[in-house]
Design an enzyme around this catalytic site. Structure first.
Site, short mmCIF file in Angstrom:
data_model
loop_
_atom_site.label_atom_id
_atom_site.label_comp_id
_atom_site.label_asym_id
_atom_site.label_seq_id
_atom_site.Cartn_x
_atom_site.Cartn_y
_atom_site.Cartn_z
N ASN A 10 2.17 -3.49 8.46
CA ASN A 10 1.01 -2.64 8.17
C ASN A 10 -0.20 -3.41 7.61
O ASN A 10 -1.26 -2.82 7.44
CB ASN A 10 1.38 -1.46 7.23
CG ASN A 10 2.45 -0.59 7.83
OD1 ASN A 10 2.30 -0.12 8.96
ND2 ASN A 10 3.56 -0.40 7.13
N ARG A 17 -6.20 1.21 6.41
CA ARG A 17 -5.05 1.72 5.66
C ARG A 17 -5.39 1.91 4.18
O ARG A 17 -5.72 0.95 3.49
CB ARG A 17 -3.97 0.65 5.79
CG ARG A 17 -2.80 0.82 4.94
CD ARG A 17 -1.95 -0.43 4.94
NE ARG A 17 -0.71 -0.12 4.29
CZ ARG A 17 0.10 -1.00 3.76
NH1 ARG A 17 -0.18 -2.29 3.83
NH2 ARG A 17 1.20 -0.62 3.18
N SER A 101 -2.25 -5.28 -3.96
CA SER A 101 -2.25 -4.30 -5.05
C SER A 101 -1.32 -4.77 -6.17
O SER A 101 -0.52 -5.69 -5.98
CB SER A 101 -1.79 -2.94 -4.51
OG SER A 101 -0.45 -3.02 -4.07
C1 DQA Z 1 1.72 -4.77 -0.62
C2 DQA Z 1 2.43 -3.82 -1.59
C3 DQA Z 1 3.66 -3.23 -0.94
O1 DQA Z 1 4.33 -2.36 -1.86
C4 DQA Z 1 3.27 -2.41 0.27
O2 DQA Z 1 4.42 -1.90 0.91
C5 DQA Z 1 2.42 -3.17 1.21
C6 DQA Z 1 1.41 -4.08 0.70
C7 DQA Z 1 0.40 -5.30 -1.19
O3 DQA Z 1 -0.13 -6.25 -0.63
O4 DQA Z 1 -0.12 -4.75 -2.17
O5 DQA Z 1 2.50 -2.96 2.42
O6 DQA Z 1 2.56 -5.89 -0.39
#
Ligand code: DQA
Length: 152
Positions: A10, A17, A101
């Site tokens: 993703n 997103r 994040s």
């Molecule tokens: C992430 C944090 C993960 O919990 C989440 O599933 C993601 C992105 C981040 O970059 O903050 O897909 O790895």
């Protein structure tokens, strides 16, 4: 020095997103940022994203004896994938874990990272800047480990 940046599921949808969490910058912008860093520092950099766990495992395995350091944002696989953890342990390439994040301040199920204790560093909650911090960190780490140890 040869570095590899790996992004999990993703992350190709960056900018689309949940921008309130992951920001408005696109995945292409991230790749451009990483490539600019590699040109500036004259470091060879491969950037790869996949939505498939096995492809990420394959890429980690292929890095064995070819890549000096890895930056990885395993995305949701952070919280689920023993296969990615095992691959990183198997190749024993130093790596920095990055999250856009602040996973430690989000839902409880994001507090578990299956790779954190193997990483030389984890950077979270810094947005795209976290990738550049990770690249600087691993470059310094590898530069230092190239130093011949004192013979005294
Ligand atoms: C992430 C944090 C993960 O919990 C989440 O599933 C993601 C992105 C981040 O970059 O903050 O897909 O790895």
């Amino acid at each position: 020095m040869r570095l590899l940046v790996l992004n999990g599921p993703n992350l190709n949808l960056l900018g689309i997103r949940q921008p309130e969490i992951y920001g408005h910058t696109s995945y292409t912008d991230l790749v451009n940022l990483l490539n600019d860093w590699s040109k500036k520092h004259k470091v060879s950099l491969d950037v790869f994203q996949s939505n498939h766990e096995g492809e990420l495992v394959d890429k980690i395995q292929a890095a064995y004896q070819k890549i000096d350091g890895i930056i990885i944002n395993p995305a949701a696989y952070t919280h689920t994938s023993i296969a990615i953890r095992d691959a990183l342990a198997a190749v024993a390439i130093p790596f920095v874990e990055v999250h856009l994040s602040a996973i430690s301040q989000r839902e409880n199920y994001r507090h578990i990272s299956y790779v954190q204790d193997l990483a030389i560093k984890t950077i979270e909650g810094q947005g795209l800047a976290g990738y550049l911090q990770a690249l600087d960190f691993i470059k310094n780490y590898l530069d230092d480990s190239d130093d011949p140890s004192p013979s005294t």
